[in-house]
Scaffold this motif. Structure first.
Motif, PDB file in Angstrom:
ATOM      1  N   SER A 689       9.849  -0.735 -38.035  1.00 21.86           N
ATOM      2  CA  SER A 689      11.302  -0.318 -38.208  1.00 21.86           C
ATOM      3  C   SER A 689      11.397   1.094 -38.167  1.00 21.86           C
ATOM      4  CB  SER A 689      12.052  -0.831 -39.357  1.00 21.86           C
ATOM      5  OG  SER A 689      11.220  -0.513 -40.641  1.00 21.86           O
ATOM      6  N   PHE A 690      10.078   1.982 -38.449  1.00 22.83           N
ATOM      7  CA  PHE A 690      10.005   3.089 -38.471  1.00 22.83           C
ATOM      8  C   PHE A 690       9.440   3.632 -37.378  1.00 22.83           C
ATOM      9  CE2 PHE A 690       9.368   1.963 -42.885  1.00 22.83           C
ATOM     10  CZ  PHE A 690      10.664   2.427 -43.361  1.00 22.83           C
ATOM     11  N   ILE A 691       8.891   2.785 -36.294  1.00 22.12           N
ATOM     12  CA  ILE A 691       7.956   3.262 -35.110  1.00 22.12           C
ATOM     13  C   ILE A 691       8.761   3.024 -34.039  1.00 22.12           C
ATOM     14  CG2 ILE A 691       6.035   2.740 -33.954  1.00 22.12           C
ATOM     15  CD1 ILE A 691       5.548   3.901 -36.662  1.00 22.12           C
ATOM     16  N   GLN A 692       9.621   2.162 -33.767  1.00 11.68           N
ATOM     17  CA  GLN A 692      10.210   1.722 -32.680  1.00 11.68           C
ATOM     18  C   GLN A 692      11.251   3.010 -31.786  1.00 11.68           C
ATOM     19  OE1 GLN A 692      12.744  -1.834 -33.623  1.00 11.68           O
ATOM     20  NE2 GLN A 692      10.876  -3.201 -32.949  1.00 11.68           N
ATOM     21  N   HIS A 693      11.769   3.790 -33.007  1.00  8.45           N
ATOM     22  CA  HIS A 693      12.755   4.593 -32.496  1.00  8.45           C
ATOM     23  C   HIS A 693      12.233   6.110 -32.923  1.00  8.45           C
ATOM     24  CE1 HIS A 693      15.549   1.914 -31.457  1.00  8.45           C
ATOM     25  NE2 HIS A 693      15.576   1.226 -32.440  1.00  8.45           N
ATOM     26  N   ASP A 700      12.829   9.433 -38.425  1.00  5.97           N
ATOM     27  CA  ASP A 700      11.901   8.265 -38.487  1.00  5.97           C
ATOM     28  C   ASP A 700      10.744   9.010 -38.324  1.00  5.97           C
ATOM     29  OD1 ASP A 700      13.541   6.214 -38.858  1.00  5.97           O
ATOM     30  OD2 ASP A 700      13.528   5.550 -37.032  1.00  5.97           O
ATOM     31  N   GLU A 701      10.610  10.062 -37.763  1.00  3.21           N
ATOM     32  CA  GLU A 701       9.144  10.733 -37.467  1.00  3.21           C
ATOM     33  C   GLU A 701       8.860  11.505 -38.626  1.00  3.21           C
ATOM     34  OE1 GLU A 701       7.459  14.573 -34.924  1.00  3.21           O
ATOM     35  OE2 GLU A 701       9.672  13.832 -34.327  1.00  3.21           O
ATOM     36  N   THR A 702       9.808  11.850 -39.301  1.00  2.00           N
ATOM     37  CA  THR A 702       9.363  12.856 -40.693  1.00  2.00           C
ATOM     38  C   THR A 702       9.022  11.817 -41.669  1.00  2.00           C
ATOM     39  OG1 THR A 702      11.369  14.245 -40.546  1.00  2.00           O
ATOM     40  CG2 THR A 702      10.357  13.809 -42.726  1.00  2.00           C
ATOM     41  N   ILE A 703       9.600  10.589 -41.595  1.00  2.00           N
ATOM     42  CA  ILE A 703       9.085   9.525 -42.688  1.00  2.00           C
ATOM     43  C   ILE A 703       7.406   9.157 -42.262  1.00  2.00           C
ATOM     44  CG2 ILE A 703       9.108   6.916 -43.602  1.00  2.00           C
ATOM     45  CD1 ILE A 703      11.854   7.479 -43.014  1.00  2.00           C
ATOM     46  N   VAL A 704       7.315   8.940 -40.955  1.00  2.00           N
ATOM     47  CA  VAL A 704       5.760   8.467 -40.385  1.00  2.00           C
ATOM     48  C   VAL A 704       4.840   9.635 -40.813  1.00  2.00           C
ATOM     49  CG1 VAL A 704       4.547   7.888 -38.476  1.00  2.00           C
ATOM     50  CG2 VAL A 704       7.005   6.921 -39.017  1.00  2.00           C
ATOM     51  N   ARG A 705       5.493  10.952 -40.551  1.00  2.00           N
ATOM     52  CA  ARG A 705       4.484  12.069 -40.695  1.00  2.00           C
ATOM     53  C   ARG A 705       4.121  12.071 -42.127  1.00  2.00           C
ATOM     54  NH1 ARG A 705       7.386  15.711 -39.337  1.00  2.00           N
ATOM     55  NH2 ARG A 705       6.819  16.202 -37.114  1.00  2.00           N
ATOM     56  N   SER A 706       4.901  11.852 -43.180  1.00  2.00           N
ATOM     57  CA  SER A 706       4.526  12.159 -44.448  1.00  2.00           C
ATOM     58  C   SER A 706       3.676  10.996 -45.127  1.00  2.00           C
ATOM     59  CB  SER A 706       5.943  12.287 -45.408  1.00  2.00           C
ATOM     60  OG  SER A 706       6.521  10.848 -45.293  1.00  2.00           O
ATOM     61  N   GLU A 721       2.347  -0.212 -36.006  1.00  2.00           N
ATOM     62  CA  GLU A 721       2.521  -1.540 -35.424  1.00  2.00           C
ATOM     63  C   GLU A 721       3.824  -1.648 -34.598  1.00  2.00           C
ATOM     64  OE1 GLU A 721       2.630  -5.025 -37.665  1.00  2.00           O
ATOM     65  OE2 GLU A 721       3.753  -4.159 -39.318  1.00  2.00           O
ATOM     66  N   GLY A 722       4.298  -2.353 -33.646  1.00  2.00           N
ATOM     67  CA  GLY A 722       5.427  -2.226 -32.936  1.00  2.00           C
ATOM     68  C   GLY A 722       5.590  -1.116 -31.968  1.00  2.00           C
ATOM     69  N   ILE A 723       4.682  -0.482 -31.343  1.00  2.00           N
ATOM     70  CA  ILE A 723       4.866   0.297 -30.255  1.00  2.00           C
ATOM     71  C   ILE A 723       5.246  -0.404 -29.041  1.00  2.00           C
ATOM     72  CG2 ILE A 723       3.620   1.956 -29.089  1.00  2.00           C
ATOM     73  CD1 ILE A 723       1.870   2.458 -31.426  1.00  2.00           C
ATOM     74  N   GLU A 724       6.328   0.171 -28.536  1.00  2.00           N
ATOM     75  CA  GLU A 724       6.988  -0.726 -27.242  1.00  2.00           C
ATOM     76  C   GLU A 724       6.872   0.587 -26.119  1.00  2.00           C
ATOM     77  OE1 GLU A 724      10.530  -2.359 -28.357  1.00  2.00           O
ATOM     78  OE2 GLU A 724       9.489  -4.023 -29.663  1.00  2.00           O
TER      79      GLU A 724
END
Length: 768
Positions: A689-693, A700-706, A721-724
Motif C-alpha cells: 500500500s506504500f509502494i504502489q504509488h 508515501d515516499e516520505t514514509i518509505v524513506r523513514s 513488495e508490490g512493485i508494478e
C-alpha cells in the motif's frame, strides 16, 4: 396369552379362588356322596336280606302251624296208624288245598314214603331227626324249588314225619322284591339254573350265563348284589347245597337320589361360581377404578399433559395416593413450565431465545404470513465485558432488553439470540413501518445507558429483511439478518437492509471450510514462487513461496480467503506442514541443480503458538540437507501482536537455530517502535500500500524513506513488495532499499515456469 390388565388379573384370581374352593368342595362332596351311596346301597341290601330272612321265617312258621294242624288231626293220625293210604292221601289233598301248599310228603319214622305229592326222597334217615328241631329249608324238586318244613306225627309216640312245602316261583320273587326293595334270584351256582327271579328276561339271561363269575359280571353291569346260601346246614338235611339266593339292585336306580343331589350341587356350584364371578368383577372394578384413573393420569403426564387434575375422593390408601399423585402432577407441571420457559427464553433478559424465535418464524412461514425481521448487535460489547466486568455487561443486556420492549410496538416480538444479539419479529409489517421503526430504534438506542450513576455509550448495528421474500426458512432469515448487521458494522452505519446476493460470500466461505480438509489430505494445493531481487543490482536472490488453490467447484481460491478459515477450523497446522515440506523439497532440488536461491515461507499467528514449530522446521531442513540460513520465515505484524511475548520467544528460538525472520506487511498493524526494537527480525517488508504509488505520492515516499532509515539503524534488511512499475523501482533504489519483488518483475509462478523465467531473465541480464 399373558394377562397385563390388573383388573383382569384380580378378576381371574378371585374367580380362580372361588372356583378352587367350589371344586374342592365338589370333589369332597362327590367322594362323600359316592362313598355314602355305596354304604347306603350295602346297608339296603343287608336290610333286604334280613327282611327276606324274617319273611321266610314267618312263612316257615305259617307252614309249621299248618303242618301241626294236619299232624294233630285225629283222623289223619288214625289213617297213618292204620296205614289207610287212601284216607291219608285224601287228607293230604284236602289240607294242602286248604292251606295252599304245593308239596306234601308223609314218611315213616324209618324214612319210608307213606304218601307224597311228589315222588322224591326228601329226608335222610329218621335217626338224624329224632331229636332235631323243626326246620324250614329250601329244596329243589324236579327243577323246582320249595320252602319246606318237617314236623313229627305222634299218636302219642312218633308214627310218621310230615313235610309240607310252598313252591318258590317268579311271583314269589316279585312279591319279595316289593317287600324287600331288592331283586331276588334263586340260582344254582353249579348248573346256572334260575329257579325264580324278579329280574327281567335280559338280566335273567345274563345271570344264567355268568353263574361262575357272577360277582365280576354284576359289577361290570353296575349291579350291586349280596349272595346268600340260605341252607346253612346242608349236611344234615338233603337240601340243595349249590343254591344261591342273590339280592341285587341297579346301582344307578339305587343311587339316583345321590346322583340328583350331586347334580343339584353342581348346579349350585355353577350358580355360586357365576355369582362369585360377578362379585369378583364388581370388586375388581371397584378396586381397579382408582388404579385405572391413576394410570390414565400417569399416561397423560408421560405425554406432557398436565392440565387435568387427579381427583379420587376416597378415605383409604387410594385417596392418599391420589392426593400424593395430584401434588406430584402440580409439581411436575410447575417444573415443566419452568423448563419450557427456560428452554424458550433467555434467563438473563427474560426474552424469547433463539429456539422461540425460530419457532415463531417457522409458524409464520407455514401459515403464509409475511413480515420483517430486524437483528441488532452491540458493537465491541466484548470490550465492555473485559473492561467493566461480566456483571456490568449482564446488567447492560437487561437494560437493552427493557428499552427494546418499551421502544417497539406491541405487534412486534422482541428476542435475545445470545451474547450481544437481539432480534425483532414483526408480522404483517410494511416497508414504511419498518423504516419508521429503524429510525425510532436509532434514536432510542443512542441515548446514554446509566448504571449506578455511570453513563455508558453503546453503539448498535442492525440488519433487516422481509420474509418470506428474502428467505423462506428461519435459519436463512436469521443468517441473512446477521450478514446485514455485519455489513452495517463494516460500513459504520446503523442499519442495512438485505439485498439479493449478499450471502454469496458467506456460502463461498462455508464451501471453502467444507472442502479445505480434503484439499490438504489429497494434496490438491500448489506452491507458486515469486522472485525476490536485489534492489540495486537486479540480481535474483531468492523466492517467496506462495500457496495457491484451484478447486473444481470453487475455482481459484485466494490465500486471503482460505488462510483465515484454516486458522479458524484448526487446519492451519496441517497446511503449514504441507507448505514447508513442499517448499523445502523444491529448494533442495534447486540447490542440487546449482541454483543457490533463498526461500521465504509465510507463517500464521497460530503457527507461532504451535509448541512443535521450531522442532518441525529444524528437522525438515536437516532431513533435506539445507542450511537454515537459506530459509526466511515471514510473519505478519498483526500475527506478532496477537501474543507478543510468545511470538517474540518463538521467533527468537527460530533465529537462534539459524533461520532468518522477516516482519511482513509492516506499517499496517499496531506494532510500536518499542516492540519493533524487541523483535528478533532480520528483514522488514514494506507493505504494497506504500509502494504502489510511491513515485506519485510524496507522502508515501516520505514514509518509505523513514522506514528504510529506521530499519537500517536497527540492522534490518528492507524488502519492498508490490512493485508494478519501473518508476517505483527507481525511487526505491534512490532510497536505499535492499530487496524488491512484484509483478513488474514476475507474478508468482509454478516451479517449472519459474525456472524458465529465471533462465530468460539471467540471459537478458547478461546481454543487457
Amino acid at each position: 396369552m399373558k394377562i397385563k390388565s390388573f383388573r383382569s388379573r384380580l378378576l381371574l384370581v378371585f374367580t380362580a379362588l372361588a372356583g378352587a374352593v367350589l371344586l374342592f368342595a365338589l370333589i369332597a362332596i362327590w367322594l362323600a356322596t359316592s362313598q355314602q351311596s355305596e354304604r347306603t346301597l350295602e346297608r339296603e341290601l343287608e336290610v333286604s336280606e334280613r327282611v327276606f330272612a324274617e319273611l321266610v321265617d314267618v312263612r316257615a312258621q305259617q307252614l309249621q302251624q299248618a303242618a301241626e294242624v294236619l299232624t294233630t288231626d285225629f283222623g289223619f293220625r288214625e289213617a297213618i296208624a292204620s296205614s289207610d293210604e287212601n284216607t291219608i292221601i285224601s287228607a293230604l289233598v284236602n289240607h294242602g288245598q286248604r292251606i295252599g301248599t304245593d308239596l306234601i310228603v308223609v314218611q315213616s319214622p324209618q324214612g319210608e314214603e307213606i304218601a307224597a305229592t311228589h315222588a322224591t326222597q326228601l329226608l335222610p334217615p329218621l335217626a338224624t331227626l329224632t331229636n332235631a328241631p323243626v326246620q324250614a329249608q329250601f329244596v329243589t324238586v324236579n327243577e323246582e324249588i320249595f320252602q319246606i318244613v318237617t314236623v313229627p306225627v305222634r299218636a302219642p309216640n312218633l308214627i310218621a314225619w310230615a313235610t309240607l312245602g310252598f313252591a318258590i316261583d317268579d311271583d314269589f320273587a316279585v312279591l319279595m322284591r316289593q317287600l324287600t326293595h331288592a331283586d331276588i334270584t334263586f340260582l344254582n351256582q353249579l348248573t346256572g339254573t334260575i329257579y325264580a327271579t324278579s329280574l327281567d328276561s335280559e338280566q335273567r339271561e345274563m345271570m344264567a350265563e355268568n353263574a361262575s363269575n357272577l360277582q365280576q359280571r354284576l359289577a361290570a353291569n353296575d349291579i350291586a348284589a349280596h349272595v346268600s346260601q340260605y341252607n346253612r346246614d346242608s349236611a344234615s338235611i338233603n337240601t340243595e347245597a349249590n343254591l344261591m339266593i342273590i339280592f341285587s339292585t341297579d346301582k344307578l336306580e339305587a343311587t339316583q337320589e345321590f346322583l340328583t343331589l350331586q347334580r343339584q350341587y353342581i348346579g349350585i356350584a355353577l350358580a355360586t361360581l357365576i355369582f362369585a364371578g360377578l362379585l369378583a368383577t364388581f370388586t375388581a372394578r371397584k378396586i381397579s377404578q382408582p388404579i385405572t384413573a391413576l394410570t390414565d393420569a400417569a399416561k397423560k403426564l408421560g405425554a406432557g399433559d398436565y392440565r387435568e387434575p387427579v381427583s379420587i375422593h376416597r378415605a383409604d390408601e387410594f385417596g392418599a395416593l391420589s392426593d400424593a399423585f395430584e401434588g406430584m402432577r402440580q409439581g411436575i407441571a410447575e417444573r415443566e413450565q419452568q423448563i419450557i420457559f427456560q428452554l424458550e427464553h433467555d434467563l438473563l433478559t427474560g426474552l424469547p431465545n433463539r429456539v422461540s424465535i425460530r419457532a415463531l418464524l417457522k409458524s409464520a412461514i407455514e401459515s403464509q404470513q409475511s413480515g420483517y425481521v430486524v437483528l441488532m448487535n452491540v458493537a465491541r460489547f466484548g470490550e465492555v465485558n473485559d473492561r467493566f466486568g461480566q456483571q456490568v455487561g449482564d446488567e447492560l443486556l437487561r437494560m437493552i432488553a427493557e428499552r427494546l420492549r418499551a421502544a417497539v410496538p406491541k405487534n412486534w416480538s422482541v428476542g435475545h439470540l445470545g451474547g450481544d444479539e437481539f432480534v425483532l419479529v414483526g408480522k404483517r409489517q410494511s416497508e414504511p413501518q419498518v423504516n419508521a421503526l429503524i429510525v425510532s430504534l436509532k434514536t432510542e438506542l443512542s441515548l446514554p445507558w446509566w448504571l449506578e450513576e455511570t453513563s455508558y455509550m453503546l453503539d448498535f448495528h442492525a440488519g433487516y429483511l422481509a420474509y418470506p421474500h428474502a428467505a423462506d426458512d428461519a435459519d436463512s432469515i436469521l443468517r441473512r439478518a446477521q450478514l446485514c448487521a455485519r455489513q452495517a458494522k463494516r460500513a459504520s452505519v446503523f442499519a442495512v437492509a438485505y439485498s439479493q446476493g449478499m450471502d454469496e460470500q458467506y456460502l463461498r466461505r462455508l464451501q471453502i471450510v467444507q472442502s479445505l480438509p480434503s484439499a490438504v489430505r489429497e494434496q490438491r494445493l500448489q506452491l507458486h514462487f515469486q522472485p525476490k531481487l536485489s534492489c540495486q543490482t537486479g540480481q535474483v536472490l531468492g523466492v517467496e513461496a506462495l500457496l495457491r488453490w484451484r478447486d473444481e467447484q470453487l475455482g481459484v481460491v485466494r490465500p486471503d480467503e482460505f488462510i483465515p478459515l484454516a486458522e479458524q477450523t484448526g487446519e492451519i497446522q496441517r497446511l503449514t506442514r504441507w507448505v514447508c515440506g513442499a517448499a523445502l523439497d523444491q529448494l533442495q532440488l534447486w540447490h542440487e541443480q546449482g541454483l543457490q536461491l533463498s526461500l521465504a515461507i509465510n507463517l500464521s499467528a497460530l503457527d507461532l503458538q504451535w509448541s512443535e514449530l521450531v522442532a518441525f522446521v529444524t528437522d525438515s531442513a536437516k532431513q533435506r540437507g539445507l542450511s537454515p540460513a537459506w530459509i526466511t520465515l515471514e510473519v505478519t505484524e498483526s500475527a506478532v501482536m496477537v501474543d507478543p511475548e510468545q511470538a517474540i520467544s518463538r521467533l527468537q528460538e527460530l533465529r537462534e537455530v539459524g533461520f532468518k525472520i522477516a516482519i511482513d506487511d509492516y506499517g499496517t498493524g499496531y506494532a510500536s517502535l518499542a516492540q519493533l526494537k524487541r523483535l528478533p527480525a532480520d528483514e522488514l517488508k514494506l507493505d504494497r500500500s506504500f509502494i504502489q504509488h510511491i513515485a506519485s505520492i510524496p507522502e508515501d515516499e516520505t514514509i518509505v524513506r523513514s522506514t528504510i532509515l529506521l530499519a537500517h539503524e536497527l540492522k534490518l534488511t528492507t524488502v519492498a513488495e508490490g512493485i508494478e512499475e519501473d518508476s517505483a523501482w527507481q525511487v526505491l533504489k534512490q532510497l536505499g532499499c535492499d530487496t524488491v519483488q512484484g509483478y513488474y518483475f514476475s507474478r508468482p509462478l509454478a516451479a517449472a515456469q519459474f525456472e524458465e523465467w529465471l533462465d530468460n531473465y539471467q540471459r537478458e541480464s547478461r546481454h543487457g
